[in-house]
Write a protein that holds these residues in place. Sequence first.
Motif, PDB file in Angstrom:
ATOM      1  N   GLY A 106     -29.761 -17.816 -66.404  1.00  0.00           N
ATOM      2  CA  GLY A 106     -30.129 -16.899 -67.465  1.00  0.00           C
ATOM      3  C   GLY A 106     -31.453 -16.186 -67.335  1.00  0.00           C
ATOM      4  N   CYS A 107     -31.561 -15.081 -68.125  1.00  0.00           N
ATOM      5  CA  CYS A 107     -32.792 -14.312 -68.281  1.00  0.00           C
ATOM      6  C   CYS A 107     -33.276 -13.657 -66.994  1.00  0.00           C
ATOM      7  N   SER A 148     -31.671  -9.937 -68.893  1.00  0.00           N
ATOM      8  CA  SER A 148     -32.217  -9.350 -70.115  1.00  0.00           C
ATOM      9  C   SER A 148     -31.761  -7.902 -70.280  1.00  0.00           C
ATOM     10  N   GLU A 176     -30.894 -18.890 -74.358  1.00  0.00           N
ATOM     11  CA  GLU A 176     -32.203 -19.367 -73.911  1.00  0.00           C
ATOM     12  C   GLU A 176     -33.172 -18.199 -73.988  1.00  0.00           C
ATOM     13  N   THR A 213     -40.356 -26.202 -73.119  1.00  0.00           N
ATOM     14  CA  THR A 213     -41.628 -26.825 -73.461  1.00  0.00           C
ATOM     15  C   THR A 213     -42.702 -26.146 -72.609  1.00  0.00           C
ATOM     16  N   GLY A 364     -35.570 -17.459 -57.529  1.00  0.00           N
ATOM     17  CA  GLY A 364     -36.182 -18.224 -58.614  1.00  0.00           C
ATOM     18  C   GLY A 364     -35.762 -17.722 -59.983  1.00  0.00           C
ATOM     19  N   SER A 365     -34.449 -17.540 -60.168  1.00  0.00           N
ATOM     20  CA  SER A 365     -33.888 -17.116 -61.457  1.00  0.00           C
ATOM     21  C   SER A 365     -34.419 -15.771 -61.926  1.00  0.00           C
TER      22      SER A 365
ATOM     23  N   GLY B 103     -47.794 -12.464 -76.977  1.00  0.00           N
ATOM     24  CA  GLY B 103     -46.381 -12.836 -77.061  1.00  0.00           C
ATOM     25  C   GLY B 103     -45.917 -13.638 -75.868  1.00  0.00           C
ATOM     26  N   ILE B 105     -46.660 -16.757 -73.093  1.00  0.00           N
ATOM     27  CA  ILE B 105     -47.476 -17.949 -72.882  1.00  0.00           C
ATOM     28  C   ILE B 105     -47.520 -18.386 -71.425  1.00  0.00           C
ATOM     29  N   HIS B 106     -46.829 -17.659 -70.540  1.00  0.00           N
ATOM     30  CA  HIS B 106     -46.888 -18.031 -69.119  1.00  0.00           C
ATOM     31  C   HIS B 106     -48.315 -17.841 -68.603  1.00  0.00           C
ATOM     32  N   ASP B 107     -48.914 -18.890 -68.088  1.00  0.00           N
ATOM     33  CA  ASP B 107     -50.283 -18.698 -67.606  1.00  0.00           C
ATOM     34  C   ASP B 107     -50.546 -19.288 -66.220  1.00  0.00           C
ATOM     35  N   SER B 151     -51.355  -9.908 -67.104  1.00  0.00           N
ATOM     36  CA  SER B 151     -50.215 -10.671 -66.603  1.00  0.00           C
ATOM     37  C   SER B 151     -49.126 -10.686 -67.670  1.00  0.00           C
ATOM     38  N   THR B 155     -39.657  -9.740 -69.964  1.00  0.00           N
ATOM     39  CA  THR B 155     -39.311  -8.322 -70.044  1.00  0.00           C
ATOM     40  C   THR B 155     -39.786  -7.737 -71.366  1.00  0.00           C
ATOM     41  N   GLU B 201     -47.910  -8.909 -55.912  1.00  0.00           N
ATOM     42  CA  GLU B 201     -46.826  -9.866 -56.122  1.00  0.00           C
ATOM     43  C   GLU B 201     -47.326 -11.301 -56.186  1.00  0.00           C
ATOM     44  N   ALA B 203     -51.168 -14.047 -55.911  1.00  0.00           N
ATOM     45  CA  ALA B 203     -52.622 -14.092 -56.090  1.00  0.00           C
ATOM     46  C   ALA B 203     -53.363 -13.606 -54.839  1.00  0.00           C
TER      47      ALA B 203
HETATM   48  C1  B12 Z   1     -42.759 -21.994 -65.275  1.00  0.00           C
HETATM   49  C2  B12 Z   1     -42.016 -21.019 -66.170  1.00  0.00           C
HETATM   50  C3  B12 Z   1     -42.146 -21.186 -67.545  1.00  0.00           C
HETATM   51  C4  B12 Z   1     -43.089 -22.197 -68.157  1.00  0.00           C
HETATM   52  C5  B12 Z   1     -44.497 -21.578 -68.226  1.00  0.00           C
HETATM   53  C6  B12 Z   1     -45.608 -22.608 -68.138  1.00  0.00           C
HETATM   54  C7  B12 Z   1     -46.941 -21.968 -68.089  1.00  0.00           C
HETATM   55  N1  B12 Z   1     -47.932 -22.662 -68.578  1.00  0.00           N
HETATM   56  O1  B12 Z   1     -47.135 -20.870 -67.591  1.00  0.00           O
HETATM   57  C8  B12 Z   1     -42.413 -22.382 -69.536  1.00  0.00           C
HETATM   58  C9  B12 Z   1     -41.406 -23.491 -69.407  1.00  0.00           C
HETATM   59  C10 B12 Z   1     -43.348 -22.665 -70.699  1.00  0.00           C
HETATM   60  C11 B12 Z   1     -41.678 -21.082 -69.715  1.00  0.00           C
HETATM   61  C12 B12 Z   1     -41.294 -20.571 -70.946  1.00  0.00           C
HETATM   62  C13 B12 Z   1     -40.477 -19.475 -71.117  1.00  0.00           C
HETATM   63  N2  B12 Z   1     -39.913 -18.754 -70.117  1.00  0.00           N
HETATM   64 CO1  B12 Z   1     -40.404 -18.951 -68.246  1.00  0.00          CO
HETATM   65  N3  B12 Z   1     -40.546 -19.154 -66.387  1.00  0.00           N
HETATM   66  C14 B12 Z   1     -41.205 -19.987 -65.628  1.00  0.00           C
HETATM   67  C15 B12 Z   1     -40.861 -19.741 -64.147  1.00  0.00           C
HETATM   68  C16 B12 Z   1     -39.796 -20.725 -63.737  1.00  0.00           C
HETATM   69  C17 B12 Z   1     -41.996 -19.796 -63.159  1.00  0.00           C
HETATM   70  C18 B12 Z   1     -43.252 -19.022 -63.545  1.00  0.00           C
HETATM   71  C19 B12 Z   1     -44.422 -19.523 -62.751  1.00  0.00           C
HETATM   72  O2  B12 Z   1     -45.268 -20.266 -63.258  1.00  0.00           O
HETATM   73  N4  B12 Z   1     -44.455 -19.192 -61.469  1.00  0.00           N
HETATM   74  C20 B12 Z   1     -45.496 -19.609 -60.561  1.00  0.00           C
HETATM   75  C21 B12 Z   1     -46.641 -18.599 -60.586  1.00  0.00           C
HETATM   76  C22 B12 Z   1     -47.694 -19.000 -59.579  1.00  0.00           C
HETATM   77  O3  B12 Z   1     -46.129 -17.347 -60.239  1.00  0.00           O
HETATM   78  P1  B12 Z   1     -46.151 -16.087 -61.209  1.00  0.00           P
HETATM   79  O4  B12 Z   1     -46.228 -16.499 -62.612  1.00  0.00           O
HETATM   80  O5  B12 Z   1     -45.084 -15.147 -60.817  1.00  0.00           O
HETATM   81  O6  B12 Z   1     -47.564 -15.416 -60.866  1.00  0.00           O
HETATM   82  C23 B12 Z   1     -47.851 -14.872 -59.596  1.00  0.00           C
HETATM   83  C24 B12 Z   1     -47.493 -13.378 -59.474  1.00  0.00           C
HETATM   84  O7  B12 Z   1     -46.534 -12.942 -60.395  1.00  0.00           O
HETATM   85  C25 B12 Z   1     -48.782 -12.675 -59.592  1.00  0.00           C
HETATM   86  N5  B12 Z   1     -49.291 -12.327 -60.923  1.00  0.00           N
HETATM   87  C26 B12 Z   1     -49.082 -12.903 -62.110  1.00  0.00           C
HETATM   88  N6  B12 Z   1     -49.795 -12.333 -63.065  1.00  0.00           N
HETATM   89  C27 B12 Z   1     -50.500 -11.353 -62.489  1.00  0.00           C
HETATM   90  C28 B12 Z   1     -51.397 -10.424 -63.014  1.00  0.00           C
HETATM   91  C29 B12 Z   1     -51.980  -9.493 -62.168  1.00  0.00           C
HETATM   92  C30 B12 Z   1     -52.936  -8.505 -62.721  1.00  0.00           C
HETATM   93  C31 B12 Z   1     -51.632  -9.475 -60.783  1.00  0.00           C
HETATM   94  C32 B12 Z   1     -52.227  -8.439 -59.899  1.00  0.00           C
HETATM   95  C33 B12 Z   1     -50.733 -10.404 -60.266  1.00  0.00           C
HETATM   96  C34 B12 Z   1     -50.177 -11.326 -61.114  1.00  0.00           C
HETATM   97  O8  B12 Z   1     -49.681 -13.584 -58.999  1.00  0.00           O
HETATM   98  C35 B12 Z   1     -49.355 -14.900 -59.471  1.00  0.00           C
HETATM   99  C36 B12 Z   1     -49.899 -15.943 -58.556  1.00  0.00           C
HETATM  100  O9  B12 Z   1     -49.399 -15.888 -57.249  1.00  0.00           O
HETATM  101  C37 B12 Z   1     -40.310 -18.273 -64.234  1.00  0.00           C
HETATM  102  C38 B12 Z   1     -39.347 -17.893 -63.127  1.00  0.00           C
HETATM  103  C39 B12 Z   1     -40.025 -17.123 -62.042  1.00  0.00           C
HETATM  104  N7  B12 Z   1     -39.422 -17.181 -60.888  1.00  0.00           N
HETATM  105  O10 B12 Z   1     -41.041 -16.467 -62.245  1.00  0.00           O
HETATM  106  C40 B12 Z   1     -39.697 -18.266 -65.627  1.00  0.00           C
HETATM  107  C41 B12 Z   1     -39.518 -16.964 -66.383  1.00  0.00           C
HETATM  108  C42 B12 Z   1     -40.733 -16.085 -66.202  1.00  0.00           C
HETATM  109  N8  B12 Z   1     -39.405 -17.412 -67.789  1.00  0.00           N
HETATM  110  C43 B12 Z   1     -38.542 -16.769 -68.485  1.00  0.00           C
HETATM  111  C44 B12 Z   1     -38.241 -17.004 -69.872  1.00  0.00           C
HETATM  112  C45 B12 Z   1     -37.119 -16.203 -70.454  1.00  0.00           C
HETATM  113  C46 B12 Z   1     -38.965 -17.946 -70.637  1.00  0.00           C
HETATM  114  C47 B12 Z   1     -38.764 -18.277 -72.109  1.00  0.00           C
HETATM  115  C48 B12 Z   1     -38.495 -17.104 -73.042  1.00  0.00           C
HETATM  116  C49 B12 Z   1     -37.632 -19.295 -72.195  1.00  0.00           C
HETATM  117  C50 B12 Z   1     -37.270 -19.895 -73.521  1.00  0.00           C
HETATM  118  N9  B12 Z   1     -36.091 -19.648 -73.991  1.00  0.00           N
HETATM  119  O11 B12 Z   1     -38.065 -20.629 -74.112  1.00  0.00           O
HETATM  120  C51 B12 Z   1     -40.110 -18.968 -72.441  1.00  0.00           C
HETATM  121  C52 B12 Z   1     -41.189 -17.965 -72.886  1.00  0.00           C
HETATM  122  C53 B12 Z   1     -41.861 -18.231 -74.176  1.00  0.00           C
HETATM  123  C54 B12 Z   1     -43.022 -17.247 -74.389  1.00  0.00           C
HETATM  124  N10 B12 Z   1     -43.268 -16.848 -75.622  1.00  0.00           N
HETATM  125  O12 B12 Z   1     -43.698 -16.832 -73.462  1.00  0.00           O
HETATM  126  C55 B12 Z   1     -37.879 -15.699 -67.654  1.00  0.00           C
HETATM  127  C56 B12 Z   1     -38.465 -14.320 -68.000  1.00  0.00           C
HETATM  128  C57 B12 Z   1     -37.590 -13.150 -67.652  1.00  0.00           C
HETATM  129  C58 B12 Z   1     -37.129 -12.395 -68.832  1.00  0.00           C
HETATM  130  N11 B12 Z   1     -35.846 -12.109 -68.804  1.00  0.00           N
HETATM  131  O13 B12 Z   1     -37.862 -12.036 -69.720  1.00  0.00           O
HETATM  132  C59 B12 Z   1     -38.154 -16.201 -66.189  1.00  0.00           C
HETATM  133  C60 B12 Z   1     -38.171 -15.094 -65.145  1.00  0.00           C
HETATM  134  C61 B12 Z   1     -37.073 -17.222 -65.802  1.00  0.00           C
HETATM  135  C62 B12 Z   1     -35.688 -16.965 -66.289  1.00  0.00           C
HETATM  136  N12 B12 Z   1     -34.891 -16.215 -65.575  1.00  0.00           N
HETATM  137  O14 B12 Z   1     -35.325 -17.474 -67.315  1.00  0.00           O
HETATM  138  N13 B12 Z   1     -41.437 -20.504 -68.513  1.00  0.00           N
END
Ligand code: B12
Lengths: 482, 216
Positions: A106-107, A148, A176, A213, A364-365, B103, B105-107, B151, B155, B201, B203
């Motif tokens: 999903g998503c 989405s 979800e 969570t 990664g979904s 809106g 909370i991903h950090d 960040s 969507t 894409e 860090a």
């Molecule tokens: C872990 C995770 C969570 C954790 C977050 C924990 C936390 N403290 O951050 C939890 C479980 C809480 C979570 C919650 C949710 N999630 Co989430 N999550 C993920 C997951 C699996 C991995 C994200 C992650 O941490 N990646 C590791 C880090 C290192 O990578 P990153 O975030 O991509 O960041 C890198 C780059 O993107 C870039 N980057 C990031 N930010 C920035 C900013 C700048 C300026 C630059 C230049 C680069 C940059 O550099 C970073 C480091 O290398 C993704 C899937 C995915 N493949 O991304 C889904 C994902 C992002 N989540 C998703 C969803 C839907 C949710 C929820 C709505 C689910 C729900 N029903 O509860 C909630 C959101 C609630 C809210 N209000 O925000 C969707 C979002 C897509 C969409 N359709 O909107 C995804 C894609 C997964 C999916 N298909 O379901 N999630």
Amino acid sequence: MSERVKSISNPRLSLNILSPEDVHAIHRASLRVIESVGVRFPSPRALDIWRSHGAEVDPGSMVVRAPGRLIEEALQKAPPVYTLAARNSVLDLPLDGNHVYVGTDGCGVEVIDIHTGERRRSVLQDVENIARVADYLEEVAFHWVPVSAQDCPPESRGLHELLAIWKNSTKHVQTESIYSGREARAAAEMAAVLAGGKDALRRRPLLSIMECTVSPLGHDGGSLDAALVGAEYGLPVGFMSMASSASSAPATPAGNLVVANAEVLSGLALVELAYPGAPVFYAAAQTVMDLRTGAYTGGGPEDFLFGAASNRLADFYRVPLSMGSFATGAKEPNWQAGLENSLSTFMSSLAMSDMLLGVGLLSGSTVWSFVQMIMDCEIFGIIAKMMEGIAVNEETLAVEVIREVGPGGTFLTHGHTKRHLREIWQNSFLDRRPFSVWEKKRDGAPDWARDKAKSILETHRPAPLNPELEQELRRIISSIKP
Amino acid sequence: MKKEELFARIEKAIIEGRKSEAEDLAREAVKAKIDLTEVIEKGYVPGIQKVGDLWEKGDYFLPELITSAECMKAAMAVLQPELDKANIKTKTKGKVVIGTVEGDIHDIGKNLVASMLSANGFDVVDLGADVKLEKFIEKAEETKADFICLSALLTTTMLGQKKAIELLRQKNLYGKFKVLVGGAPANQKWAEEIGADGYAENAMLAVKLAKRLMGA
Ligand code: B12
């Protein structure tokens, strides 16, 4: 259209992943964490519930410390067995510990367009198309919102997505993609319209809700409120931890299980305190961050172990489990996708996870692929077959048949062979052709899977949604203003 | 302790990620009245560079890289007041205000970008997750930032990236800060569409991008 759902039941295979002592140790450690470290509940409503049950609430940090006994007593109120209802009751899914069902992932945020092969942003029409294909496939037992609908307004997007699925399928839907109390209430109201009223919905929950969570040891306020609204309507609700070793959880797998368990347990306990007896489920998708870059991996041996171990914990608490499996990190349907999705799904199946999420997403979904969806279904078919194990009895030992054929004979045309022929697994997408045929055509599983998806899209006509009901649902959606 | 010995010990403390030792050695250097620019250039910087090399080669993993970067930061905090006193300007590659938009909370990803930028000599103000768009702009003005890093992983919340840029335009501040965007649903095309200055894409690529935009 498939009037049947393929599931794993009466398995003959099993797995010893955690001993009863291990499970107890993880349980005790998790309670110790909830008691002494606490879990963050950033929702005024959730904090009130905890406070009124005597838990220690820190208003500033919104961290709740609850006695282990309170958690245990609350969890005991959760029903061990219930059914995820489908609009077509033939497709109901009893969560009774003896079934493994698969949903769509999903998503997703992008889609590999089935006609052009191009990767592009996902829209509402994609949700409809994927739901239609999922409605057809017997391996898909229920829906998550697969991608989405980015062409819909953000405040009601989750509701448009639900309607899109209901218009195209009579199977159970688990959302979800809803994480606010307001949207959850509207979704429950929509489900009530479909079920024929709130009481009917309570008896036959056509919708269930999965919330995440926030590791380590936290929840999201909107998600908590949405779960509580779901429970109020009698919809099954679950909390999924994505604790990630080496970043949001300890590097050791056991430590990861403790963090995830503390989060899920505290979430489920909250729901049971607010609505005793509400159907809930344990959900998990723990992982390990990529050690080089910190990226989300979507697979790996530790992830596969988590799949099986989480089920032992859910069994211990006597609640169903929804487990993240499939969900490869691969960028296209390739060796990595096959490997990760097979192993994760096999391990979770061995432990009899009730729900597996899910088929179809890559990277990664994040990226939807119909090709991957269809090939994932074949993976599940293979695993389902393996889970049947080997039946040993007079008929299957076949000593008399062996006597009749004798040394050097053939079993090819024996009646016993014919009798059991159709029990043997049949491939749809594994390439078993002669080399020369392949050499000429140079095609393979992805091509055949794409053709199959195309033909389902062209020909499958799901049972239509009554236009008056649809009007009613649209009215509820339009009541949500930014 | 001889100067050279101190530098070697500093370098080792950074490579091995020992924070209190890195800080203690900074204090020792101050007490011994050694030229602090030299302490930084010959002790701390070679240490963090070796860590970077080890990570590039695959011998070091991210937790080790970030730990060393944090040691470096802690030691610099000890040296800063002395540097100020002596009116020595430390080179910062640029000032960054970063956060996850409201809106959302991903950090995890945002934290990584913040750590890597900071490890690479940027001055980083991390506003956390679920941050109001106004707050990014206020903070950027207040700190005279070079970058606003937004960040968004959802969507729904990625639209916040667009709104933030609209807000900058309304306030006649567009162009004053370089706006970078990232997160799962973002991509280069999106960045161009909304008028951001860049997308990365991950860090490591974010650091490269920020350096390039600073002309370094
Ligand atoms: C872990 C995770 C969570 C954790 C977050 C924990 C936390 N403290 O951050 C939890 C479980 C809480 C979570 C919650 C949710 N999630 Co989430 N999550 C993920 C997951 C699996 C991995 C994200 C992650 O941490 N990646 C590791 C880090 C290192 O990578 P990153 O975030 O991509 O960041 C890198 C780059 O993107 C870039 N980057 C990031 N930010 C920035 C900013 C700048 C300026 C630059 C230049 C680069 C940059 O550099 C970073 C480091 O290398 C993704 C899937 C995915 N493949 O991304 C889904 C994902 C992002 N989540 C998703 C969803 C839907 C949710 C929820 C709505 C689910 C729900 N029903 O509860 C909630 C959101 C609630 C809210 N209000 O925000 C969707 C979002 C897509 C969409 N359709 O909107 C995804 C894609 C997964 C999916 N298909 O379901 N999630």
